[in-house]
Design an enzyme around this catalytic site. Structure first.
Site, PDB file in Angstrom:
ATOM      1  N   CYS A 295       0.829  -1.201   0.000  1.00  0.00           N
ATOM      2  CA  CYS A 295       0.000   0.000   0.000  1.00  0.00           C
ATOM      3  C   CYS A 295       0.868   1.257   0.000  1.00  0.00           C
ATOM      4  O   CYS A 295       1.365   1.667  -1.035  1.00  0.00           O
ATOM      5  CB  CYS A 295      -0.982  -0.028   1.175  1.00  0.00           C
ATOM      6  SG  CYS A 295      -2.347   1.146   0.991  1.00  0.00           S
TER       7      CYS A 295
ATOM      8  N   HIS B 222      -3.533  -5.104   0.128  1.00  0.00           N
ATOM      9  CA  HIS B 222      -3.000  -5.605   1.399  1.00  0.00           C
ATOM     10  C   HIS B 222      -3.073  -7.131   1.394  1.00  0.00           C
ATOM     11  O   HIS B 222      -3.998  -7.721   1.979  1.00  0.00           O
ATOM     12  CB  HIS B 222      -3.807  -5.056   2.569  1.00  0.00           C
ATOM     13  CG  HIS B 222      -3.567  -3.619   2.871  1.00  0.00           C
ATOM     14  ND1 HIS B 222      -2.619  -3.196   3.780  1.00  0.00           N
ATOM     15  CD2 HIS B 222      -4.143  -2.492   2.374  1.00  0.00           C
ATOM     16  CE1 HIS B 222      -2.625  -1.877   3.848  1.00  0.00           C
ATOM     17  NE2 HIS B 222      -3.538  -1.424   3.000  1.00  0.00           N
TER      18      HIS B 222
ATOM     19  N   GLU C  44      -1.588  -9.217   3.063  1.00  0.00           N
ATOM     20  CA  GLU C  44      -1.457  -9.819   4.396  1.00  0.00           C
ATOM     21  C   GLU C  44      -2.795 -10.200   4.997  1.00  0.00           C
ATOM     22  O   GLU C  44      -2.865 -11.063   5.878  1.00  0.00           O
ATOM     23  CB  GLU C  44      -0.721  -8.861   5.342  1.00  0.00           C
ATOM     24  CG  GLU C  44      -1.465  -7.613   5.753  1.00  0.00           C
ATOM     25  CD  GLU C  44      -1.251  -6.424   4.824  1.00  0.00           C
ATOM     26  OE1 GLU C  44      -1.446  -5.270   5.258  1.00  0.00           O
ATOM     27  OE2 GLU C  44      -0.887  -6.652   3.655  1.00  0.00           O
TER      28      GLU C  44
END
Length: 612
Positions: free
Chosen positions: A407, A537, A539
């Site tokens: 990001c 993102h 993750e």
């Protein structure tokens, strides 16, 4: 009938209710049961989207764009499920629903009160959301784990505790169990039981009787038998209903720790789980999950080689600010059989001014960056510390150190390239300087400039890899060679479309774009050991047994070129996206209200819930 397991906490907050709740759910999944989870946060915010990371940890983003508490990340990772924003209940959401019903006249002129109207709304919400399918079966869950945030006795959690007291009678004794998590302090080797006695006494006074007491010890020593007996006697429970959760080498060992103390057998008997129909396929899947989890934890314990990652961020004073990033690195280290060490560097400490004001901090920060095997710059907001991040990115690019930007880290990689390769010295982001004459990063035109909550580009979005990238792009190969991938987004700014042609011509390829080819979403340097940035993102979609591809590639590259190549080949053969099939649709369908697992009367429209 759905079975409900409520997890409450006493004495202090933040002692691991989320991990215990997730671990309990995982153990029940190993029996072949379908499990969902709900987190109750008693704060007045509608959601977590407007809170600082240092206030409450990271803001976790779901497929439907919900900005929720980080514990929902634990649930998704442990249970391998896809949750919706309704799986996170807040006081703000409940009061909003009650007030809207009152304004519409739904209460037929009655005086609207905490009891019964607020408590009924809480119960109705839990019951509705617990029926929503969350896994690949598409079937109603058998078990719903409900974590009650905060501690018993807080003023703000009182309506939720009362709702749970009533709820146990609504669903019946055989369908409701309560796990109470309490701190057992270790004072000079003596395990103290008085705090647990006091919190259980308070809980019983509120009309809830714990079925299991989880004694949390913040030391490596397990709960002693005499301590267990004392808690059993003074808290009016059998000894088998008291179990200890001491510090272990990894949170992924907690399910095994709970299993060893008989929690599965107790819950099976207490909730009559043998009456729940489990197909042979689900039972076999549960056995497989149990074996794979045990193998993962066993291999991680035997890992000998170390991989050293430096995380350059701006919220490093609270490690929970980057919870999912840390978990993604851990999962990837498991896969490459390495012990992970993560060094946290406050990005502002890398900036030249600090050399004058605090030279020790400056030199320590740069010593960490120079010694890194991999450098990661995660997401964030605002200008503070970004110059230090840019210096770390420049070092990684020029020195051939594996780099992953998420990001903000993706956007800063574009700015760093613009400044140091294109020689546009004042290149920046409009987030940092709205009057900039050289904006490499600009505000997205469809985003609100007046409201902060829920107005970013949020939720699962597709990315299309560009033609020709199949031959060389590590990112594409790590995603199994797929032409289109899906990851969760949370941003207001994007790469300036007017700069894309110039950036690409100078040697900065954007290998992944949105479906229209207008929005840059993945960058990757071709002649670098590993230099990758994602606007999304990734993750948020990692799993212990299915690591996020960019993080896996990053950790593998930091472990050595041979390890990276081995993982790329493995991903090309075996990668399976963690998303449900019906969630992987075009952005146009998402924007036009493609139904998602949200509720019977809601759809997703441009990342926001809307009634049909």
């Amino acid at each position: 009938m759905t079975k409900y397991i409520v997890v409450s906490g006493g004495v202090v907050s933040g002692i691991g209710k989320g991990v215990i709740a997730s671990s309990t759910g995982l153990l029940l999944k190993t029996l072949g049961l379908k499990v969902t989870a709900i987190k109750i946060d008693p704060y007045m915010n509608i959601d977590a989207g407007t809170m600082r990371p240092q206030e409450h940890g990271e803001v976790y983003v779901l497929n439907d764009g919900g900005e929720v508490d980080l514990d929902l990340g634990n649930y998704e990772r442990y249970l391998n499920v896809t949750l919706s924003r309704d799986n996170n209940i807040t006081t703000g959401k409940i009061y909003k629903e009650v007030i809207e019903k009152e304004r519409k006249g739904d209460y037929l002129g009655k005086t609207v009160q905490i009891v019964p109207h607020v408590t009924n709304e809480i119960q109705d919400w839990i019951e509705r959301v617990s029926k929503i399918p969350v896994d690949e079966t598409g079937e109603e869950p058998d078990i719903c784990i409900v974590e009650l945030g905060g501690t018993v006795g807080d003023i703000e959690s009182a309506p939720f505790v009362e709702a749970m007291r009533q709820f146990q009678f609504r669903v019946g004794h055989e369908n409701f169990a309560l796990i109470h998590v309490s701190l057992v302090p270790d004072m000079h080797g003596e395990q103290k039981t008085k705090p647990t006695q006091t919190t259980v006494h308070s809980l019983r006074g509120l009309g809830l009787l714990p079925d299991l007491i989880a004694c949390r010890l913040l030391v490596p020593q397990p709960l002693r038998p005499d301590t267990k007996s004392k808690i059993s006697m003074f808290c009016h429970v059998a000894a088998e209903q008291v179990f200890g959760v001491h510090d272990v080498s990894s949170v992924y060992h907690v399910p095994l720790l709970l299993r060893s103390q008989g929690i599965v057998e107790y819950l099976t008997k207490r909730l009559n789980l043998e009456s729940v129909r489990v197909t042979k396929e689900m039972a076999d899947g549960g056995v497989s999950l149990s074996n794979r989890w045990r193998n993962m934890t066993s291999l991680s314990e035997r890992a000998f080689d170390t991989v050293h990652i430096v995380l350059v961020g701006k919220y490093t004073d609270l490690k929970d600010s980057y919870m999912s990033v840390t978990k993604s690195l851990e999962h990837s280290a498991f896969r490459v059989n390495r012990k992970l060490t993560v060094q946290w560097v406050e990005s502002s400490d890398l900036e030249p001014e600090v050399q004058e004001n605090a030279p020790a901090r400056y030199h320590d920060a740069w010593r960490a960056v120079v010694g890194a095997r991999g450098i990661l710059v995660p997401g964030g907001f605002g200008n503070r510390g970004t110059e230090g991040m840019l210096l770390a990115i420049k070092y990684a690019r020029e020195q051939g150190i594996p780099y992953l930007g998420i990001c903000l880290g993706f956007q800063l990689a574009v700015i760093e390239w613009s400044r140091n390769v294109l020689n546009i010295s004042d290149a920046t982001s409009m987030e940092f300087d709205q009057e900039s004459k050289s904006p490499a990063i600009v505000f997205m035109p469809e985003i609100s400039k007046t409201h902060m909550g829920g107005t970013m580009r949020l939720g699962l979005r597709p990315t299309v890899f560009q033609d020709g990238t199949e031959t060389w792009s590590k990112a594409r190969k790590l995603y199994g060679g797929a032409e289109k991938i899906w990851e969760r987004h949370r941003h207001r700014y994007e790469v300036n479309p007017d700069w894309v042609e110039r950036l690409t011509a100078s040697g900065l390829p954007f290998v992944g774009k949105d479906e229209k080819g207008e929005r840059m979403q993945v960058l990757e340097l071709r002649d670098h050991p590993f230099f990758m940035g994602l606007q999304a993102h990734p993750e948020f979609c990692t799993r212990p047994l299915n690591p996020s591809p960019p993080f896996l590639g990053f950790v593998a590259a930091a472990s050595g070129p041979g390890v990276l190549q081995e993982q790329i080949e493995n991903q090309l053969r075996n990668y399976i996206p963690p998303h449900p099939e019906d969630a992987m649709v075009s952005e146009a369908e998402l924007r036009n209200g493609h139904p998602v697992a949200y509720g019977k009367d809601h759809v997703l429209v441009n990342g926001n819930a809307s009634a049909i």
